[in-house]
Enzyme design. Structure first.
Site, short mmCIF file in Angstrom:
data_model
loop_
_atom_site.label_atom_id
_atom_site.label_comp_id
_atom_site.label_asym_id
_atom_site.label_seq_id
_atom_site.Cartn_x
_atom_site.Cartn_y
_atom_site.Cartn_z
N GLU A 1 1.99 -65.18 59.31
CA GLU A 1 1.19 -64.35 58.40
C GLU A 1 0.05 -65.15 57.76
OE1 GLU A 1 3.62 -66.15 57.18
OE2 GLU A 1 4.43 -65.36 55.31
N VAL A 2 0.32 -66.42 57.41
CA VAL A 2 -0.70 -67.16 56.66
C VAL A 2 -0.71 -68.64 57.04
CG1 VAL A 2 0.86 -67.35 54.65
CG2 VAL A 2 -1.57 -67.72 54.32
N ASP A 3 -1.90 -69.16 57.17
CA ASP A 3 -2.10 -70.60 57.37
C ASP A 3 -2.51 -71.17 56.01
OD1 ASP A 3 -3.01 -73.13 57.93
OD2 ASP A 3 -4.47 -72.52 59.45
N ASP A 4 -1.55 -71.83 55.37
CA ASP A 4 -1.80 -72.38 54.04
C ASP A 4 -2.17 -73.86 54.17
OD1 ASP A 4 -1.82 -72.79 51.30
OD2 ASP A 4 0.34 -72.98 51.13
N THR A 5 -1.17 -74.75 54.25
CA THR A 5 -1.47 -76.18 54.44
C THR A 5 -1.58 -76.55 55.92
OG1 THR A 5 0.86 -76.80 54.53
CG2 THR A 5 -0.18 -76.78 52.34
N LYS B 1 -6.17 -69.72 54.60
CA LYS B 1 -6.69 -70.10 53.28
C LYS B 1 -7.73 -71.21 53.45
CE LYS B 1 -2.50 -69.04 50.78
NZ LYS B 1 -1.53 -69.52 49.79
N TYR C 1 2.36 -60.12 50.13
CA TYR C 1 2.50 -59.25 51.30
C TYR C 1 3.41 -58.07 50.95
CZ TYR C 1 0.00 -62.76 53.91
OH TYR C 1 -0.98 -63.60 54.35
P1 5GP Z 1 1.95 -73.82 55.53
O1 5GP Z 1 1.70 -74.53 54.24
O2 5GP Z 1 2.87 -74.58 56.41
O3 5GP Z 1 0.64 -73.45 56.22
O4 5GP Z 1 2.64 -72.44 55.17
C1 5GP Z 1 4.03 -72.37 55.04
C2 5GP Z 1 4.53 -71.02 54.69
O5 5GP Z 1 4.38 -70.84 53.28
C3 5GP Z 1 3.85 -69.80 55.29
O6 5GP Z 1 4.31 -69.49 56.59
C4 5GP Z 1 4.26 -68.73 54.30
O7 5GP Z 1 5.54 -68.23 54.61
C5 5GP Z 1 4.31 -69.47 52.98
N1 5GP Z 1 3.08 -69.22 52.22
C6 5GP Z 1 2.04 -70.06 52.02
N2 5GP Z 1 1.10 -69.47 51.25
C7 5GP Z 1 1.55 -68.22 50.99
C8 5GP Z 1 1.01 -67.11 50.24
O8 5GP Z 1 -0.09 -67.15 49.68
N3 5GP Z 1 1.77 -66.00 50.18
C9 5GP Z 1 2.99 -65.90 50.78
N4 5GP Z 1 3.67 -64.76 50.65
N5 5GP Z 1 3.53 -66.92 51.50
C10 5GP Z 1 2.81 -68.07 51.60
#
Ligand code: 5GP
Length: 209
Positions: free
Chosen positions: A115-119, A158, A189
């Protein structure tokens, strides 16, 4: 968290983002052979995009789920200081089902969905581990001359410095697909909403319907 720091996303919005990305994928003639959903956030987008990727006369694209959690989210202390957050596998490919109904991943077009690419930690882990998995199978089956093509689809990327990278070949060839790039704020979400009507109203007010 203050309202301005949260962005609500409606089911309708997600449906339309999936439709938009499916059109892009089909226009590039890159319909995947298999979808790999990262649980739980990737599951609903994966299911929706599968319908939009349906082509008359072709079989439905199979979906496999892999479960990845960050140490931090599991409430565990992170042991690997150097790479920041560490990823834990909670579920992996079902090789029984793959072998029985599909063949292997070798030579296939594989779409990874979250759903989301955060870090970017989770996506980096998913791609590198799946790539390793394919190389192992290739060596085992002596099929080292077939190209396996990975793509990524996320609803939201993000806009922020990332803690891990994805292959340049993927980014440069348009195979990293974020339906929307958004500011670094918390995304709500609909599947997490306690009151879906109120959530949807907020999403509408923020232009995410
Ligand atoms: P990463 O930091 O590895 O890109 O993201 C790890 C996980 O953190 C994502 O798959 C998601 O489940 C959760 N996550 C990160 N940012 C958000 C956000 O803004 N909203 C939600 N609901 N989950 C997030």
């Amino acid at each position: 968290m203050a309202e301005a720091e949260r962005m609500c996303i409606s089911y309708n919005n997600i449906h339309k983002l999936c439709q938009k990305v499916a059109k892009y994928i089909l226009a590039r003639n890159e319909r995947p052979d298999i979808i790999i959903a990262i649980t739980g956030g990737g599951m609903i987008p994966a299911r929706i995009i599968r319908s939009f990727l349906k082509v008359k006369g072709q079989k439905n694209i199979p979906i496999q789920a892999i479960g990845l959690s960050l140490y931090e989210d599991l409430g565990l202390k992170n042991s690997v200081e150097t790479i920041g957050k560490e990823v834990i596998r909670t579920q992996w490919l079902d090789f029984g089902a793959l072998n029985q109904h599909f063949d292997s991943l070798i030579g296939k077009k594989i779409l990874i969905v979250d759903e989301v690419d955060d870090t970017r930690t989770t996506l980096h882990y998913a791609v590198s581990e799946l790539e390793k998995e394919v190389v192992e199978q290739q060596n085992l089956l002596n099929r080292t001359n077939e190209d396996t093509v990975f793509s990524i689809f996320v609803l939201h990327n993000k806009d922020k410095p990332k803690k891990a990278e994805l292959p340049d070949s993927m980014i440069n060839s348009g195979r990293y697909i974020a339906a929307q790039t958004v500011p670094d704020m918390w995304l709500c979400y609909p599947w997490d909403a306690e009151d879906i009507e109120e959530h949807t109203e907020q999403a509408k007010a923020q232009g995410n319907d």
